[in-house]
Write a protein that holds these residues in place. Structure first.
Motif, PDB file in Angstrom:
ATOM      1  N   LEU A 120       4.414  13.790   0.348  1.00 17.77           N
ATOM      2  CA  LEU A 120       5.452  12.796   0.159  1.00 17.77           C
ATOM      3  C   LEU A 120       4.777  11.431   0.188  1.00 17.77           C
ATOM      4  CD1 LEU A 120       8.513  12.219  -0.058  1.00 17.77           C
ATOM      5  CD2 LEU A 120       8.529  11.987   2.433  1.00 17.77           C
ATOM      6  N   GLN A 121       5.011  10.637  -0.832  1.00 11.78           N
ATOM      7  CA  GLN A 121       4.314   9.352  -0.956  1.00 11.78           C
ATOM      8  C   GLN A 121       5.313   8.209  -0.889  1.00 11.78           C
ATOM      9  OE1 GLN A 121       0.686   8.847  -3.331  1.00 11.78           O
ATOM     10  NE2 GLN A 121       1.932   7.658  -4.750  1.00 11.78           N
ATOM     11  N   ILE A 122       4.998   7.221  -0.049  1.00 10.43           N
ATOM     12  CA  ILE A 122       5.852   6.047   0.116  1.00 10.43           C
ATOM     13  C   ILE A 122       5.013   4.816  -0.185  1.00 10.43           C
ATOM     14  CG2 ILE A 122       7.347   4.765   1.686  1.00 10.43           C
ATOM     15  CD1 ILE A 122       7.619   7.428   3.277  1.00 10.43           C
ATOM     16  N   GLY A 128       0.805  -1.207   0.000  1.00  6.36           N
ATOM     17  CA  GLY A 128       0.000   0.000   0.000  1.00  6.36           C
ATOM     18  C   GLY A 128       0.836   1.254   0.000  1.00  6.36           C
ATOM     19  N   VAL A 129       0.138   2.369   0.154  1.00 12.88           N
ATOM     20  CA  VAL A 129       0.741   3.694   0.092  1.00 12.88           C
ATOM     21  C   VAL A 129       0.481   4.424   1.400  1.00 12.88           C
ATOM     22  CG1 VAL A 129       0.564   5.952  -1.034  1.00 12.88           C
ATOM     23  CG2 VAL A 129       0.590   3.875  -2.415  1.00 12.88           C
ATOM     24  N   ARG A 130       1.476   5.130   1.871  1.00 12.47           N
ATOM     25  CA  ARG A 130       1.316   5.953   3.061  1.00 12.47           C
ATOM     26  C   ARG A 130       1.974   7.315   2.823  1.00 12.47           C
ATOM     27  NH1 ARG A 130      -2.058   2.929   3.989  1.00 12.47           N
ATOM     28  NH2 ARG A 130      -2.421   1.630   5.838  1.00 12.47           N
ATOM     29  N   HIS A 131       1.469   8.315   3.542  1.00 11.38           N
ATOM     30  CA  HIS A 131       1.993   9.675   3.453  1.00 11.38           C
ATOM     31  C   HIS A 131       2.364  10.125   4.866  1.00 11.38           C
ATOM     32  CE1 HIS A 131      -0.989   9.163   0.163  1.00 11.38           C
ATOM     33  NE2 HIS A 131      -0.001   9.668  -0.559  1.00 11.38           N
ATOM     34  N   PRO A 132       3.623  10.411   5.144  1.00 11.58           N
ATOM     35  CA  PRO A 132       3.996  10.854   6.487  1.00 11.58           C
ATOM     36  C   PRO A 132       3.269  12.141   6.866  1.00 11.58           C
ATOM     37  CG  PRO A 132       5.941  10.379   5.146  1.00 11.58           C
ATOM     38  CD  PRO A 132       4.776  10.383   4.228  1.00 11.58           C
ATOM     39  N   VAL A 158       9.866  -4.063  -1.658  1.00 10.38           N
ATOM     40  CA  VAL A 158      10.393  -3.022  -2.524  1.00 10.38           C
ATOM     41  C   VAL A 158       9.699  -1.716  -2.152  1.00 10.38           C
ATOM     42  CG1 VAL A 158      10.585  -2.164  -4.887  1.00 10.38           C
ATOM     43  CG2 VAL A 158      10.945  -4.595  -4.401  1.00 10.38           C
ATOM     44  N   LEU A 159      10.487  -0.689  -1.826  1.00  8.84           N
ATOM     45  CA  LEU A 159       9.963   0.616  -1.430  1.00  8.84           C
ATOM     46  C   LEU A 159      10.177   1.620  -2.552  1.00  8.84           C
ATOM     47  CD1 LEU A 159      10.061  -0.626   1.472  1.00  8.84           C
ATOM     48  CD2 LEU A 159      10.758   1.635   2.261  1.00  8.84           C
ATOM     49  N   THR A 160       9.188   2.449  -2.765  1.00  6.46           N
ATOM     50  CA  THR A 160       9.322   3.549  -3.715  1.00  6.46           C
ATOM     51  C   THR A 160       8.898   4.834  -3.032  1.00  6.46           C
ATOM     52  OG1 THR A 160       8.845   2.099  -5.594  1.00  6.46           O
ATOM     53  CG2 THR A 160       8.596   4.477  -5.942  1.00  6.46           C
ATOM     54  N   VAL A 161       9.765   5.818  -3.064  1.00  3.00           N
ATOM     55  CA  VAL A 161       9.465   7.157  -2.560  1.00  3.00           C
ATOM     56  C   VAL A 161       9.250   8.038  -3.776  1.00  3.00           C
ATOM     57  CG1 VAL A 161      10.265   9.098  -1.176  1.00  3.00           C
ATOM     58  CG2 VAL A 161      10.870   6.747  -0.521  1.00  3.00           C
ATOM     59  N   GLU A 162       8.102   8.724  -3.825  1.00  8.46           N
ATOM     60  CA  GLU A 162       7.729   9.437  -5.040  1.00  8.46           C
ATOM     61  C   GLU A 162       6.852  10.631  -4.705  1.00  8.46           C
ATOM     62  OE1 GLU A 162       5.682   6.380  -7.177  1.00  8.46           O
ATOM     63  OE2 GLU A 162       4.135   6.161  -5.643  1.00  8.46           O
TER      64      GLU A 162
END
Length: 554
Positions: A516-518, A461-465, A503-507
């Motif tokens: 900021l999307q992780i 999934g996706v999280r935003h700090p 696998v992590l993607t910061v975008e």
């Protein structure tokens, strides 16, 4: 036997999804229906698929336009010419009808003579299957209205596909879909609302609308092609047609309600995208929208939330860079970078100057946001990442600037933390914000994503700090805005000593507000074994069996 209802499925180059749409009609609990597949001159396998579907069920007929019309109106109108039933519905090839849709809407017609019936629309995300109801407050209860004047909010529910129309109603008013334009549903539905003497709303779901939020530009629906200026031009054109119809049909008193709908829905869609547009596009957008917006009913503006009024006014004044800054806060409680207080009048205004006209002062005044007095846990602050550099492994080095235009925070260092929750447990990364000048703070923080508490069964999934600040025993957690564009960073992390690889993607988020999307994607044994096993154990039947086995025996 004459069918009770004709359902028209319009299609263009959608051979893959057409069978699903038709299958949803064949499953209807009310069986006596006619199904017309109206093909807008497809060039793929659609004609062959349509003929095959017709061969499977004698309720299905197909027709094909001689040339592509480029819209939805012509295929609907051609089908309407040949429809045999006294009641009519419309379905797009990428959507479905729930099994009871036809029966529910037809029953409402038979209970009471009305011009059309309508029900709830379920929006289904194509990427993750999440469901929501479109305009739920408008379809929450069963009711019959004697015209749109009974509830002008219905202008917001402008879908033609959520309704079943009496053929006599459409023929009496020669009501057809306008050809040669986009956003035809908005004009057609506004006309239907105004011309109807009575219509019934039911709360049952009658349409499944599939949404592809991240479709590529060439695959996006017309309504999602908001980056195209022709799209803006088409929306404005349809609004002018609706305005003319309201005046000509004696419904001019509804203009403020319709104008409010345009500002709150149509303009708002574009407003959320403004931060991502370049200067040339913004200037062209303003040239298209400002003349029309300036002629709308003043009362429509007064009904909008304050942040939306600010964006509108900044666009009208040509302060487009500021409009982009304001748009990043829409719907997320983000503060302006700076406000100005009128010492004489006492008002607080967006930006660095007091507006020069009475109208501008009304629209840009942000006193009602209570920047200086609102309870701190929900106070408006603005946090922006001003520098982002990758570190070793899965580390990010961030420089963050916090704007406090209401001067809520005392002078001196502030205790802050980044919060990130990939699963049920939270990662908290404390750091300090130091004052730069009154109302502005800066700090640096090292975010090591390898320390995030990812569950053993993995996380997809996706999280935003978010950024939390503590003050006088209370805490405020607000969104963290990132640069609108930066190269995506991808790395592999072996969580739990390598037992849970991901696998992590910061975008960049790529849409309003631009956080900021992780993104986490399970890999290796986590993807092949652990997550499938965990999903199986999470099934309701398995959980019930587990509880039964764990319960004490008598």
């Amino acid at each position: 036997m004459t069918p009770d209802v004709t359902v028209t499925v319009i299609v263009h180059n959608d051979a893959a999804r057409l069978p699903r749409a038709v299958a949803s009609l064949r499953r209807q609990t009310h069986r006596n229906i006619e199904i017309i597949i109206s093909d807008d001159h497809s060039t793929d396998e659609t004609p062959f698929v349509a003929r095959a579907l017709a061969a499977q069920d004698d309720r299905v007929r197909c027709l094909r336009l001689a040339r592509n019309s480029g819209g939805c109106s012509a295929p609907r109108n051609r089908a309407l010419e040949t429809a045999r039933a006294p009641y009519l519905m419309f379905l797009d090839s990428d959507d479905e009808l729930p099994a009871t849709a036809v029966g529910s809407l037809l029953a409402a017609h038979r209970e009471r003579e009305v011009d059309f019936t309508m029900g709830a629309v379920r929006r289904i995300r194509a990427d993750d299957g999440r469901r929501s109801t479109w305009m739920p407050h408008l379809v929450a209860e069963r009711r019959t209205l004697a015209g749109i004047e009974d509830d002008p909010r219905l202008f917001f529910e402008h879908l033609s596909t959520s309704k079943m129309y009496a053929r006599t109603f459409l023929d009496r008013h020669d009501l057809r879909f306008p050809e040669g334009i986009h956003y035809e549903d908005q004009l057609f539905t506004a006309q239907a609302y105004c011309l109807a003497k009575a219509f019934t709303i039911i709360p049952e779901p009658v349409y499944h609308w599939y949404i592809a939020p991240y479709a590529t530009a060439d695959a996006a629906s017309i309504s999602n092609q908001r980056d195209r200026l022709d799209n803006v031009r088409d929306r404005i054109h349809v609004q002018r047609l609706i305005d003319a119809f309201l005046t000509d049909s004696g419904h001019a008193a509804l203009r403020e309600d319709k104008d409010y709908k345009f500002l709150k829905h149509d303009f708002r869609l574009y407003a959320g995208d403004l931060p991502y547009r370049d200067e040339e596009w913004l200037r062209a957008f303003a040239q298209l929208t400002v003349p029309y917006v300036s002629a709308l009913a003043p009362g429509a503006f007064a009904r909008l939330p304050r942040p939306e009024r600010v964006v509108l006014q900044l666009v009208r004044e040509g302060r487009l860079a500021e409009a982009q800054l304001a748009a990043r806060g829409l719907g997320h409680g983000v503060a302006p970078r700076r406000v100005t207080t009128d010492a004489a009048g006492g008002g607080t205004y967006w930006g660095e100057r007091i507006p020069s006209t009475g109208w501008a002062r009304r629209e840009l005044e942000v006193t009602d946001l209570e920047l200086a007095t609102h309870p701190f846990p929900s106070a408006r602050l603005r946090h922006e990442i001003t520098e982002l550099t990758p570190g070793a492994g899965a580390c990010l080095n961030l420089r963050i600037r916090t704007y406090d235009p209401g001067l809520r925070l005392p002078v001196g260092p502030q205790r802050a933390a980044l919060l990130l929750t990939p699963g049920r447990r939270r990662l908290t990364v404390p750091f300090r914000l130091t004052p730069v000048r009154p109302g502005v703070f800066e700090g640096r923080v090292r975010l090591d994503l390898a320390t995030a508490p990812v569950p053993l069964h993995g996380f997809a999934g996706v999280r935003h700090p978010v950024l939390r600040i503590e003050h006088q025993g209370t805490a405020n957690a607000s969104v963290l805005l990132a640069p609108l564009s930066f190269p995506a960073l991808t790395t592999r992390v072996g969580y739990r000593s390598g037992a849970a690889p991901h696998v992590l993607t910061v975008e960049p988020e790529g849409r309003n507000p631009g956080r900021l999307q992780i993104r986490w994607r399970p890999a290796g044994v986590t993807a092949r074994l652990t997550r499938p096993l965990a999903r199986g154990l999470a099934r309701p039947a398995v959980r019930r069996a587990t509880r039964l086995l764990a319960s004490p025996r008598r």
